[in-house]
Design an enzyme around this catalytic site. Structure first.
Site, short mmCIF file in Angstrom:
data_model
loop_
_atom_site.label_atom_id
_atom_site.label_comp_id
_atom_site.label_asym_id
_atom_site.label_seq_id
_atom_site.Cartn_x
_atom_site.Cartn_y
_atom_site.Cartn_z
CG ASN A 10 -15.55 -29.70 6.61
OD1 ASN A 10 -15.87 -28.56 6.28
ND2 ASN A 10 -14.43 -29.97 7.24
NE ARG A 91 -14.66 -26.89 10.16
CZ ARG A 91 -13.70 -26.36 9.43
NH1 ARG A 91 -13.59 -26.66 8.15
NH2 ARG A 91 -12.84 -25.51 9.97
CG HIS A 180 -8.64 -24.51 13.75
ND1 HIS A 180 -7.56 -23.68 13.58
CD2 HIS A 180 -8.99 -24.94 12.51
CE1 HIS A 180 -7.25 -23.61 12.30
NE2 HIS A 180 -8.10 -24.37 11.62
CG HIS A 208 -5.98 -27.18 14.14
ND1 HIS A 208 -6.82 -28.26 14.28
CD2 HIS A 208 -5.95 -26.91 12.81
CE1 HIS A 208 -7.28 -28.61 13.09
NE2 HIS A 208 -6.75 -27.80 12.18
CG ASN A 211 -3.72 -23.98 3.37
OD1 ASN A 211 -2.55 -23.71 3.07
ND2 ASN A 211 -4.75 -23.41 2.79
N GLY A 212 -4.77 -23.68 7.35
CA GLY A 212 -5.18 -22.71 8.34
C GLY A 212 -4.60 -23.14 9.68
NE ARG A 241 -6.77 -18.81 5.75
CZ ARG A 241 -7.42 -19.68 6.53
NH1 ARG A 241 -7.67 -19.37 7.79
NH2 ARG A 241 -7.82 -20.83 6.06
CB ILE A 332 1.53 -28.57 9.64
CG1 ILE A 332 1.27 -28.15 8.19
CG2 ILE A 332 2.96 -28.22 10.04
CD1 ILE A 332 1.31 -26.64 7.97
CD GLU A 385 -11.62 -30.34 12.60
OE1 GLU A 385 -11.75 -29.12 12.76
OE2 GLU A 385 -11.13 -30.86 11.59
#
Length: 400
Positions: A10, A91, A180, A208, A211-212, A241, A332, A385
């Site tokens: 990844n 990925r 995701h 999900h 951080n993203g 973001r 998170i 994943e």
């Protein structure tokens, strides 16, 4: 030990996560992270049999050198594992409309990923570097690409078409894609087991959160709507973001405040979100610490994060009709009992009742339902994943 091992890569812009996964059991045989590419202190960390290792990669290392280190140092010490690797799985964040499922790498696939690079400029170019490095290091192994966007290709037009001139979609494929997807697929499958249902029979909302961050409505086991859009910028408040905003803000920044387009792009992607609101950090752990210390910016950032998330979850009951569960996952989602509790309390209209003991227990890799008996169900499922990537890789190479 299974002989169906997959090396999963990844690649980020300046890092490379890797693992050797047993595609049958999902067990990590080796897992690690190479990071700080392009800097003098680039390094690699990995874990084998519970033992942690670390090494310097030397100044200005990049993906190719990191893959070579994995081959020549880590795998060389474990030839019994190396001999059982059947494929390399990659990925890929963005596959556009071209890739609706996982595929074996060919020159045409590489070109297709390049064609989608403008839709995920922080991700796809790094993925391509990793693919080329893996081909050079493993010339005799099949390479398989697994796309985050593929899971969302089941969305109906009413969910993915923007209210722009339709020719922009028809001629330039400007639409909602979502990300995701690999994580969503895994946790949906696991949620079905918890609920004692077939995956095709469950309606869930998956949050999900990392951080993203994104929210996805999954009906009958397939994606019907999701919060990320053409790129990973749309939707929720994230680490750096902005998520949703009035598009005219961009014109105001450029025309009235004299920002350049590159400065606006950097602002929205790297200086906004939790970091921009709090003026403290993009790390949710730091935000929570600031909240407990009554830091005004951290408190506001947490309030906005939870409020935006709760609004999205509530809106996604519309395409579902029936909600079997809310799933929290990602760094998170899996670890922040505070955010889970606050979001569920904001969803007061649905009468969620959080069980504090269960919510506290469902952290640090532990899964479980976190609501009281008789309450609508919310649960925590740690994502995996890498296992999905390994499974897809084995299926494809076995079917050849």
């Amino acid at each position: 030990m299974s002989d169906k091992l997959v090396l999963v890569l990844n690649c980020g812009s300046s890092s490379l996560k890797f693992a050797i996964i047993d595609a049958q059991s999902g067990d990590d045989k080796i897992s690690g992270l190479a990071e700080c590419f392009g800097l003098e202190d680039s390094r690699i960390k990995w874990k084998f049999n519970g033992n942690k290792h670390e090494a310097s990669l030397g100044a200005f290392t990049a993906h190719r050198e990191a893959v070579e280190f994995i081959v020549n140092n880590i795998l060389a010490e474990h030839p019994e594992l190396a001999a059982k690797i059947k494929a390399v799985g990659h990925r890929i964040v963005h596959g556009g409309e071209k890739f609706t499922r996982s595929v074996i790498v060919t020159p045409e696939v590489i070109q297709g990923i390049e064609d989608c690079a403008s839709l995920a400029p922080l991700h796809n170019p790094a993925h391509l570097i990793g693919i080329r490095a893996a081909i050079a290091s493993f010339p005799n192994l099949p390479q398989v690409t697994v796309f985050d966007t593929a899971f969302h290709q089941t969305m109906p037009e009413k969910a993915y078409i923007y209210a722009l001139p339709y020719k922009l979609y028809r001629e330039h494929s400007i639409r909602r894609y979502g990300m995701h997807g690999t994580s969503n697929l895994y946790v949906c499958r696991e949620a079905a087991k918890v609920l004692g249902k077939d995956t095709k029979d469950i309606n869930v909302i998956c949050a999900h959160l990392g951080n993203g961050a994104s929210v996805t409505a999954i009906k009958g086991g397939i994606s019907v709507d999701t919060s990320m859009g053409l790129t990973p910028l749309e939707g929720l408040v994230m680490g750096t973001r902005c998520g949703d905003l009035d598009p005219s803000i961009i014109f105001h920044l450029v025309n009235q405040l004299n920002y350049t387009i590159d400065e606006v792009n950097n602002l929205l992607n790297k200086q906004s979100g939790l970091l921009g609101i709090s003026e403290l950090t993009n790390d949710c752990r730091g935000i929570e610490e600031g909240y407990h210390d009554n830091h005004k910016g951290a408190t506001l950032a947490l309030d906005i994060f939870c409020y935006r998330l709760a609004k999205y979850i509530a809106s996604y009951t519309v395409p579902l009709g029936r909600l079997d569960a809310i799933i929290f996952t990602g760094g998170i989602g899996e670890n922040s009992k505070l955010i889970r509790e606050r979001v569920l309390n904001l969803l007061e209209i649905f009468n969620f009742k959080v069980d504090d003991d269960l919510n506290t227990a469902a952290r640090f890799g532990q899964q479980g339902i976190i609501t009281k008996e008789g309450s609508p169900i919310a649960m925590v499922i740690p994502t995996n994943e890498e296992w999905v990537i390994a499974e897809d890789a084995i299926k494809l190479v076995t079917a050849k």
